[in-house]
Motif scaffolding. Structure first.
Motif, PDB file in Angstrom:
ATOM      1  N   VAL A  64       0.835  -1.204   0.000  1.00 33.95           N
ATOM      2  CA  VAL A  64       0.000   0.000   0.000  1.00 33.95           C
ATOM      3  C   VAL A  64       0.867   1.250   0.000  1.00 33.95           C
ATOM      4  CG1 VAL A  64      -1.595   1.344   1.414  1.00 33.95           C
ATOM      5  CG2 VAL A  64      -1.998  -1.087   1.072  1.00 33.95           C
ATOM      6  N   LEU A  65       1.895   1.244   0.807  1.00 34.63           N
ATOM      7  CA  LEU A  65       2.763   2.416   0.909  1.00 34.63           C
ATOM      8  C   LEU A  65       3.504   2.671  -0.397  1.00 34.63           C
ATOM      9  CD1 LEU A  65       3.680   4.552   2.924  1.00 34.63           C
ATOM     10  CD2 LEU A  65       5.498   3.025   3.629  1.00 34.63           C
ATOM     11  N   GLN A  66       4.057   1.608  -0.978  1.00 30.82           N
ATOM     12  CA  GLN A  66       4.793   1.780  -2.236  1.00 30.82           C
ATOM     13  C   GLN A  66       3.866   2.241  -3.350  1.00 30.82           C
ATOM     14  OE1 GLN A  66       6.892  -1.870  -2.943  1.00 30.82           O
ATOM     15  NE2 GLN A  66       8.595  -1.304  -1.613  1.00 30.82           N
ATOM     16  N   LEU A  67       2.685   1.683  -3.357  1.00 32.58           N
ATOM     17  CA  LEU A  67       1.725   2.053  -4.400  1.00 32.58           C
ATOM     18  C   LEU A  67       1.354   3.530  -4.293  1.00 32.58           C
ATOM     19  CD1 LEU A  67       0.113   0.694  -6.679  1.00 32.58           C
ATOM     20  CD2 LEU A  67      -1.699   0.273  -5.029  1.00 32.58           C
ATOM     21  N   ALA A  68       1.041   3.949  -3.084  1.00 35.54           N
ATOM     22  CA  ALA A  68       0.651   5.352  -2.903  1.00 35.54           C
ATOM     23  C   ALA A  68       1.802   6.285  -3.254  1.00 35.54           C
ATOM     24  CB  ALA A  68       0.206   5.577  -1.459  1.00 35.54           C
ATOM     25  N   ASN A  69       2.998   5.951  -2.829  1.00 39.67           N
ATOM     26  CA  ASN A  69       4.144   6.802  -3.139  1.00 39.67           C
ATOM     27  C   ASN A  69       4.398   6.878  -4.636  1.00 39.67           C
ATOM     28  OD1 ASN A  69       4.932   7.759  -0.626  1.00 39.67           O
ATOM     29  ND2 ASN A  69       6.028   5.881  -0.139  1.00 39.67           N
ATOM     30  N   ALA A  70       4.341   5.742  -5.302  1.00 42.74           N
ATOM     31  CA  ALA A  70       4.618   5.715  -6.741  1.00 42.74           C
ATOM     32  C   ALA A  70       3.586   6.513  -7.519  1.00 42.74           C
ATOM     33  CB  ALA A  70       4.652   4.264  -7.224  1.00 42.74           C
ATOM     34  N   LEU A  71       2.333   6.365  -7.140  1.00 41.55           N
ATOM     35  CA  LEU A  71       1.286   7.084  -7.865  1.00 41.55           C
ATOM     36  C   LEU A  71       1.341   8.578  -7.593  1.00 41.55           C
ATOM     37  CD1 LEU A  71      -1.747   4.652  -7.388  1.00 41.55           C
ATOM     38  CD2 LEU A  71      -0.374   4.993  -9.432  1.00 41.55           C
ATOM     39  N   ALA A  72       1.715   8.952  -6.382  1.00 37.12           N
ATOM     40  CA  ALA A  72       1.722  10.375  -6.040  1.00 37.12           C
ATOM     41  C   ALA A  72       2.892  11.102  -6.681  1.00 37.12           C
ATOM     42  CB  ALA A  72       1.774  10.540  -4.524  1.00 37.12           C
ATOM     43  N   VAL A  73       4.002  10.416  -6.876  1.00 39.41           N
ATOM     44  CA  VAL A  73       5.189  11.071  -7.431  1.00 39.41           C
ATOM     45  C   VAL A  73       4.995  11.403  -8.901  1.00 39.41           C
ATOM     46  CG1 VAL A  73       7.584  10.628  -8.065  1.00 39.41           C
ATOM     47  CG2 VAL A  73       6.813  10.169  -5.756  1.00 39.41           C
ATOM     48  N   ASP A  74       4.340  10.527  -9.627  1.00 36.54           N
ATOM     49  CA  ASP A  74       4.188  10.683 -11.073  1.00 36.54           C
ATOM     50  C   ASP A  74       2.929  11.508 -11.369  1.00 36.54           C
ATOM     51  OD1 ASP A  74       4.235  10.543 -13.745  1.00 36.54           O
ATOM     52  OD2 ASP A  74       4.016   8.364 -13.888  1.00 36.54           O
ATOM     53  N   PRO A  75       3.078  12.711 -11.970  1.00 35.45           N
ATOM     54  CA  PRO A  75       1.886  13.537 -12.238  1.00 35.45           C
ATOM     55  C   PRO A  75       0.909  12.879 -13.209  1.00 35.45           C
ATOM     56  CG  PRO A  75       3.904  14.828 -12.436  1.00 35.45           C
ATOM     57  CD  PRO A  75       4.323  13.395 -12.330  1.00 35.45           C
ATOM     58  N   THR A  76       1.419  12.008 -14.061  1.00 39.89           N
ATOM     59  CA  THR A  76       0.518  11.406 -15.041  1.00 39.89           C
ATOM     60  C   THR A  76      -0.318  10.275 -14.452  1.00 39.89           C
ATOM     61  OG1 THR A  76       2.240   9.848 -15.714  1.00 39.89           O
ATOM     62  CG2 THR A  76       2.117  11.954 -16.896  1.00 39.89           C
ATOM     63  N   SER A  77       0.129   9.759 -13.343  1.00 40.40           N
ATOM     64  CA  SER A  77      -0.607   8.633 -12.771  1.00 40.40           C
ATOM     65  C   SER A  77      -1.359   8.988 -11.503  1.00 40.40           C
ATOM     66  CB  SER A  77       0.359   7.488 -12.470  1.00 40.40           C
ATOM     67  OG  SER A  77       1.301   7.905 -11.515  1.00 40.40           O
ATOM     68  N   ILE A  78      -1.303  10.276 -11.136  1.00 41.16           N
ATOM     69  CA  ILE A  78      -1.960  10.645  -9.888  1.00 41.16           C
ATOM     70  C   ILE A  78      -3.471  10.562 -10.010  1.00 41.16           C
ATOM     71  CG2 ILE A  78      -2.229  13.130 -10.256  1.00 41.16           C
ATOM     72  CD1 ILE A  78      -1.096  13.471  -7.394  1.00 41.16           C
ATOM     73  N   GLU A  79      -3.949  10.567 -11.253  1.00 39.71           N
ATOM     74  CA  GLU A  79      -5.395  10.469 -11.437  1.00 39.71           C
ATOM     75  C   GLU A  79      -5.937   9.116 -10.985  1.00 39.71           C
ATOM     76  OE1 GLU A  79      -6.071   9.169 -15.971  1.00 39.71           O
ATOM     77  OE2 GLU A  79      -4.961  11.039 -15.758  1.00 39.71           O
TER      78      GLU A  79
END
Lengths: 182, 546
Positions: free
Chosen positions: A29-44
């Motif tokens: 969960v932590l890695q997923l949230a961090n990865a998605l939040a860092v990338d502007p294209t995937s934050i959606e």
């Protein structure tokens, strides 16, 4: 990349009672949230539903009466990290000064100003998540279940644990509120 | 855990709550309401957790609750629409300082007092569940002052105060009871003895006939009706200390003054806060110093008291005389400030940080330090009141064209200060302060109004200015001035320390100068205190006053 079914599976895995699996779930969960939040294209992909499920999984493992202390501390850290992600994103999107800095950072050197100022549909749901989470936190502090994180009850405030018998003795009536009765 | 997260959110992302409307609304609709039950039951919760888990958990929980309230007050007081919540939070904190009729003792049996509920026996010993005992009241305070006070106040040569680990136990030099050490929480689990009926019914004081319309009025009356004949009650000192520290930080900042500058609406809200704080703190001091042991406690911890007061004195920079007359003070001033003339605002922040660190440290604060802190809160609050009132008046007098003046007289000259003052030596002294100097004295770089400006203030002839003063300052002083005068007189009678005497006289000076400045018919009643003020320099040079 991330859908509700995967998180539902994680939620089930977290309920198995095995410490190593629970820790692994929190790590994912932590890695997923961090990865998605860092990338502007995937934050959606970090929708209200996804963030809510992540927080639910993490908050579920914060119960020190049911889970190992290592799981509880990891879950607490995960909740804090998720909170930081949504609050930072809310600051960047809602504060005027931060918005300007973010626009300047997003604009590439060769991009024309007119093109950069073109309206972009805002699909970011994290500011809404921040509002909902703070409201639920205040509910948790009162000993009430969350509205957004429906059904979740965080650790009961010490006041409720300790003074409840006094209230009951003084009032002589049925107990009010939620939480365990002593 | 929820409280931890709330504290992190409001302290880490405060700009979000200050500038975004949706989050501002959450402040009033969710965060502040969820804090009210905790603040209302602050003392009772502390006692329950102290009895069940010891002083460590009770201190940390109380500290967390008050830190959240502190963050709400200091960060969001000037946020539009939040002032009413601020007023309520301050009132709740003040409510938790004094013992109340419906405390936890009444909740349990209706007749027992907290002293019996938490296990304090007739020998002033707090009995824990494991059978161990601890002296409360005098013994705890003395030991706590030694363990948590003097040892913490180790002065570093680099110009600061470093916090040393407070050791447990320690011998008492006061001749009071020796306490058994119980870990690092020894100082934090102290109880303050209060006399609920100090000297019988209070004498009628100037302004005592004014009806108190503040939200705390019911609490005051409930408290008064609870007082029996020379009843001694014990209240935990740690919740009092953290609440006092919060109030001190609030009034050492510019928030209250900023709110008053917002207009009469802000003045009205802050007026209630001032009334609650001054009334509660002066009542606490009156009740505390009615117990002889407390006076002895403070006097015997004169080292702590002196360090504490002198440390604050350096940064207030208006007690030069006290500093000059004390060799130790001069040495410490060089240590703290060096030769550089650092900004007062930075030093004010340093004072806030220092007091905050000391009060919220795991070892807590001793009973004697609580009384010293309360005394300083009283002075800080009264001075902030005077400064805010005068600033508000000056701000209005600077804009004669924008306000509707009913009389329109002397608006342009109201800042020109020329007055004849008689000094302590009997020589006639003329103090001339022009408008620029007065404005500079009231500026943000000077938190406290210099005494020369206070004494040189002319009487306003403008009715609107008088009305502003009446609204902001005099109304508060008339409700609370009697209690402030009582505690100052009590301190003058019982304490021989010259610094404390100067501070008492200073408080009386500021409070009654404000009343005299408003020039109402009531000023004749305050003539005698003003005389005391005029001769305060002569008084303070003597070691013993009365």
């Amino acid at each position: 990349m991330c859908n509700g079914q995967d998180l539902l599976t994680a939620n089930i895995q977290a309920s198995t009672g095995k410490t190593d699996i629970q820790l692994k779930v929190l790590q994912v969960v932590l890695q997923l949230a961090n990865a998605l939040a860092v990338d502007p294209t995937s934050i959606e992909f970090l929708t209200t539903s996804v963030i809510g499920t992540m927080l639910s999984v993490s908050l579920q493992l914060c119960d020190s009466s049911r889970y190992h202390s290592s799981v509880v501390s990891s879950a607490f850290a995960t909740v804090r990290q998720l909170m930081a992600i949504i609050m930072d994103d809310a600051s960047e999107n809602l504060l005027p000064q931060q918005q300007g800095q973010r626009a300047a950072a997003v604009q590439s050197p060769g991009q024309s100003p007119a093109k950069s100022m073109a309206p972009v549909p805002n699909t970011n749901e994290l500011p809404k998540c921040a509002e909902l989470f703070i409201k639920d936190l205040s509910n948790f502090a009162k000993g009430l279940p969350g509205e957004w994180l429906n059904g979740k009850i965080l650790d009961m405030p010490w006041r409720w644990h300790l003074t409840h018998p006094f209230h009951r003795r003084r009032c002589g009536g049925p107990q009010h509120g939620h939480g365990p009765h002593i | 855990m929820a409280m931890d997260l709330i504290y992190e959110v409001i302290s880490g992302w405060k700009r979000l709550f200050q500038e975004v409307a949706a989050f501002r609304a959450i402040l009033s609709s969710h965060l502040s309401p969820c804090m009210k039950p905790y603040l209302r039951n602050l003392r009772d919760d502390y006692l329950v957790v102290l009895k069940s888990g010891g002083s460590g958990p009770s201190n940390s929980q109380t500290s967390l609750v008050v830190r959240i309230a502190r963050s709400l007050l200091l960060n969001f007081m000037t946020v539009r629409g939040f002032l009413l919540e601020v007023e309520m939070l301050v009132n709740l904190m003040m409510h938790s300082i004094l013992p109340e009729k419906m405390g936890i003792g009444a909740m349990l049996s209706g007749t027992e007092v907290p002293r019996q509920i938490i296990g304090i026996d007739d020998g002033n010993k707090l009995r824990y569940d494991d059978g161990s005992v601890q002296i409360v009241g005098l013994g705890t305070g003395v030991a706590g002052a030694l363990a948590g006070g003097l040892m913490r106040l180790a002065i570093s040569a680099q110009g600061g105060i470093k916090s040393a680990a407070a050791g447990a136990g320690g011998s008492s030099s006061s001749g009071g009871s020796h306490s058994s050490a119980r870990g690092s929480g020894l100082a934090g689990s102290g109880f303050l003895a209060l006399c609920t009926n100090p000297g019988g019914p209070s004498k009628l004081s100037p302004g005592s006939g004014v009806a108190d319309s503040s939200p705390m009025a019911n609490s005051y009356s409930a408290y008064s009706s609870n007082s029996g004949a020379n009843d001694i009650v014990y209240v935990p000192s740690y919740p009092i200390a953290v609440c006092l520290e919060t109030v001190m930080a609030l009034f050492l900042s510019d928030r209250a003054t900023d709110v008053m500058a917002m207009g009469l609406g802000g003045v009205d809200a802050v007026k209630t806060i001032y009334t609650s704080v001054i009334h509660t703190v002066s009542t606490l001091l009156n009740e505390a110093f009615a117990v002889d042991n407390n006076v002895r406690l403070v006097l015997h911890t004169s080292g702590t008291l002196l360090y504490f007061i002198l440390y604050l004195n350096f940064y207030y920079r208006d007690f030069e005389l006290a500093v000059k007359t004390s060799h130790l003070a001069g040495v410490l001033e060089n240590l703290f400030c060096g030769s550089s003339d650092s900004g007062v605002s930075e030093n004010r922040d340093a004072v806030c940080r220092f007091v905050h660190d000391q009060v919220h440290s795991p070892s807590g604060i001793s009973t004697a330090e609580v009384l010293v802190l309360a005394f300083h809160v009283l002075q800080v609050t009264t001075r902030a009141l005077v400064r805010g009132s005068l600033q508000c008046t000056m701000a209005m007098s600077k804009e004669p064209s924008t306000r509707a003046s009913p009389v329109g007289a002397s608006a342009g000259t109201s800042s020109e200060l020329v007055v004849n003052s008689t000094g302590g030596s009997g020589d006639s002294l003329t103090i001339s302060i022009d408008a620029a100097q007065a404005q500079a004295a009231m500026g943000p770089q000077h938190f406290f109004v210099p005494r020369s400006v206070l004494l040189a203030l002319p009487f306003p002839t403008d009715q609107l200015l008088t009305q502003v003063l009446n609204t902001s300052g005099r109304a508060v002083v008339e409700k609370t001035g009697g209690k402030v005068r009582d505690i100052c007189m009590s301190m003058l009678l019982k304490v021989e320390d010259t610094v404390v005497i100067r501070r008492c006289v200073g408080i009386i000076t500021e409070v009654y100068c404000l009343i005299l400045y408003s020039r109402t018919a009531a000023h004749k009643r305050y003539f005698f205190p003003i005389l005391v003020v005029r001769f305060s320099d002569r008084v303070s040079r003597t070691t013993r006053v009365m």
